[in-house]
Design an enzyme around this catalytic site. Structure first.
Site, mmCIF file in Angstrom:
data_model
loop_
_atom_site.group_PDB
_atom_site.id
_atom_site.type_symbol
_atom_site.label_atom_id
_atom_site.label_comp_id
_atom_site.label_asym_id
_atom_site.label_seq_id
_atom_site.Cartn_x
_atom_site.Cartn_y
_atom_site.Cartn_z
ATOM 1 N N GLY A 14 -3.022 -10.334 -12.210
ATOM 2 C CA GLY A 14 -3.336 -10.047 -10.993
ATOM 3 C C GLY A 14 -3.691 -9.008 -11.279
ATOM 4 O O GLY A 14 -2.908 -8.719 -12.152
ATOM 5 N N CYS A 131 2.310 -1.029 -0.073
ATOM 6 C CA CYS A 131 0.809 0.319 -0.508
ATOM 7 C C CYS A 131 1.189 1.239 -0.168
ATOM 8 O O CYS A 131 1.096 2.413 -0.749
ATOM 9 C CB CYS A 131 0.520 -0.043 -1.569
ATOM 10 S SG CYS A 131 -1.701 -0.637 -0.908
ATOM 11 N N LYS A 227 2.597 -2.365 9.285
ATOM 12 C CA LYS A 227 3.362 -2.373 8.047
ATOM 13 C C LYS A 227 4.113 -1.054 7.775
ATOM 14 O O LYS A 227 4.979 -0.477 7.782
ATOM 15 C CB LYS A 227 2.292 -2.361 7.167
ATOM 16 C CG LYS A 227 2.275 -3.800 7.166
ATOM 17 C CD LYS A 227 1.563 -4.267 5.772
ATOM 18 C CE LYS A 227 1.217 -5.984 5.912
ATOM 19 N NZ LYS A 227 0.289 -6.013 4.801
ATOM 20 N N HIS A 256 -4.359 5.238 -2.758
ATOM 21 C CA HIS A 256 -4.317 6.015 -1.412
ATOM 22 C C HIS A 256 -4.381 7.334 -1.025
ATOM 23 O O HIS A 256 -3.455 8.128 -1.956
ATOM 24 C CB HIS A 256 -3.346 4.823 -0.135
ATOM 25 C CG HIS A 256 -3.591 3.929 -0.870
ATOM 26 N ND1 HIS A 256 -5.428 3.329 -1.738
ATOM 27 C CD2 HIS A 256 -2.294 2.440 -0.479
ATOM 28 C CE1 HIS A 256 -4.891 1.777 -0.567
ATOM 29 N NE2 HIS A 256 -3.283 1.090 -0.635
#
Length: 350
Positions: A14, A131, A227, A256
């Protein structure tokens, strides 16, 4: 562990898995065998780790035989099924999914903030945060240790790779559609050009920002926003910390960015905050607006630290700081934290 431990990378093919293999090739080599595991459709592929081609094997019980530490980067439902099997086979699992993060018997660990928590793992599993949380928590943890955190208000501008390769592919496809045009100047023109080709997002992301990430939760909040709240509380061991997050998807491939409003127990100064951030492990202070120096995703992408700039004291509250933070969501936001935890667990006595 006396001999070099055997490491399994589950989800090796991935987007995050490929970064894990890069990091394992760049870090000090503490591993014996590194076993690459993925879904049956990826079995037989050959990937390079530590300069050597290794064949990918399918995820089965036999593939987990003899594994000491397993790094999982797979969908939640796959982790929920297979992580306990790996533990039963004798491995310690470091899991990058959401399956175990809020389990009280699974520590949620960021080495720069709460490394001690990795030792207490009743289920044999250690979780790594989302993340978005990881993009800010190293810097916030350092400031909390100095000033004592009371409240966080964050806006997170999330890169499309947070939604996997499908997010990256759809952004590039949409950019190709709008490049060299006058789109973005009339109501609905981008939407008409893109049509239903929005991929994993509810709206076009090219030439746009989308104030939504995740799935719907109570009260109109999104899963990504919850989260940030739940994970930050657990990592900092502040179960009643006041946290509000708004997550926005932006047309950035990777990294981010967050605006952070942080309130502390006592009065803070910018000079002391800058000293704390400048010396904190895993943080780069990049903060000189007069010289045009502040973090942006194009600077932070492909790097390991949390980048911090625009450090200011709130104009009306001497206990509050305003920050702008960037972090590569595939490195520290996923692969790096998972790899750091595996390396921490592999140490004698861990």
């Amino acid at each position: 562990m006396t001999a070099r431990p055997t490491l399994a990378v589950v989800g090796a093919t991935g987007v995050v898995g490929s970064v894990m293999l890069q990091l394992l090739s760049q870090h000090a080599d503490i591993w014996g065998e590194i076993r690459l595991i993925a879904s049956p459709r990826s079995a037989g592929r050959r990937l390079v780790v530590r300069g050597v081609e290794v064949e990918v094997v399918a995820l089965t019980e036999e593939a987990l035989d003899g594994v000491d530490i397993a790094m999982f980067d797979v969908p939640d439902e796959v982790a929920a099924r297979w992580a306990p099997i790996a533990v039963a086979k004798g491995a310690v699992v470091v899991d990058n999914s959401a399956a175990f993060r809020m389990d009280p018997d699974v520590p949620l660990v960021v080495p720069e903030v709460n490394a001690h928590a990795v030792r207490i793992r009743p289920r044999g599993i250690v979780a790594t945060p989302n993340c978005t949380t990881l993009s800010m928590i190293v810097a916030i943890g350092a400031l909390h240790a100095e000033f004592g955190l009371r409240e966080l208000v964050v806006s997170a501008f999330q890169a499309v790779s947070g939604a996997g390769q499908a997010g990256v592919d759809i952004l590039r496809e949409q950019l190709a559609l709008v490049a060299g045009t006058e789109l973005g100047t009339a109501p609905g023109d981008v939407r008409r050009a893109v049509g239903d080709r929005t991929g994993p997002f509810p709206e076009p992301v090219a030439l746009n920002v989308v104030p939504w990430a995740g799935t719907v939760r109570d009260g109109g909040w999104s899963s990504e926003e919850m989260k940030v709240r739940d994970e930050s509380r657990k990592i900092l061991d502040l179960p009643d910390l006041r946290i509000t997050a708004t997550c926005v998807r932006v047309p950035v491939v990777t990294t981010h960015a967050l605006t952070v409003h942080a309130r502390f127990q006592d009065e803070v100064t910018v000079d002391r905050a800058r000293e704390v951030l400048a010396t904190a492990p895993g943080v780069v202070l990049f903060d000189d607006p007069e010289a045009g120096e502040f973090p942006t995703p194009v600077d932070a992408v492909g790097t390991d630290p949390t980048w911090v700039g625009r450090v200011r004291r709130h104009l009306d509250d001497p206990t509050a700081l305003e920050l702008f933070v960037c972090g590569d969501n595939l490195r520290k936001g996923a692969a790096l934290n998972t790899t750091q935890l595996a390396e921490l667990i592999a140490r004698p006595g861990a």
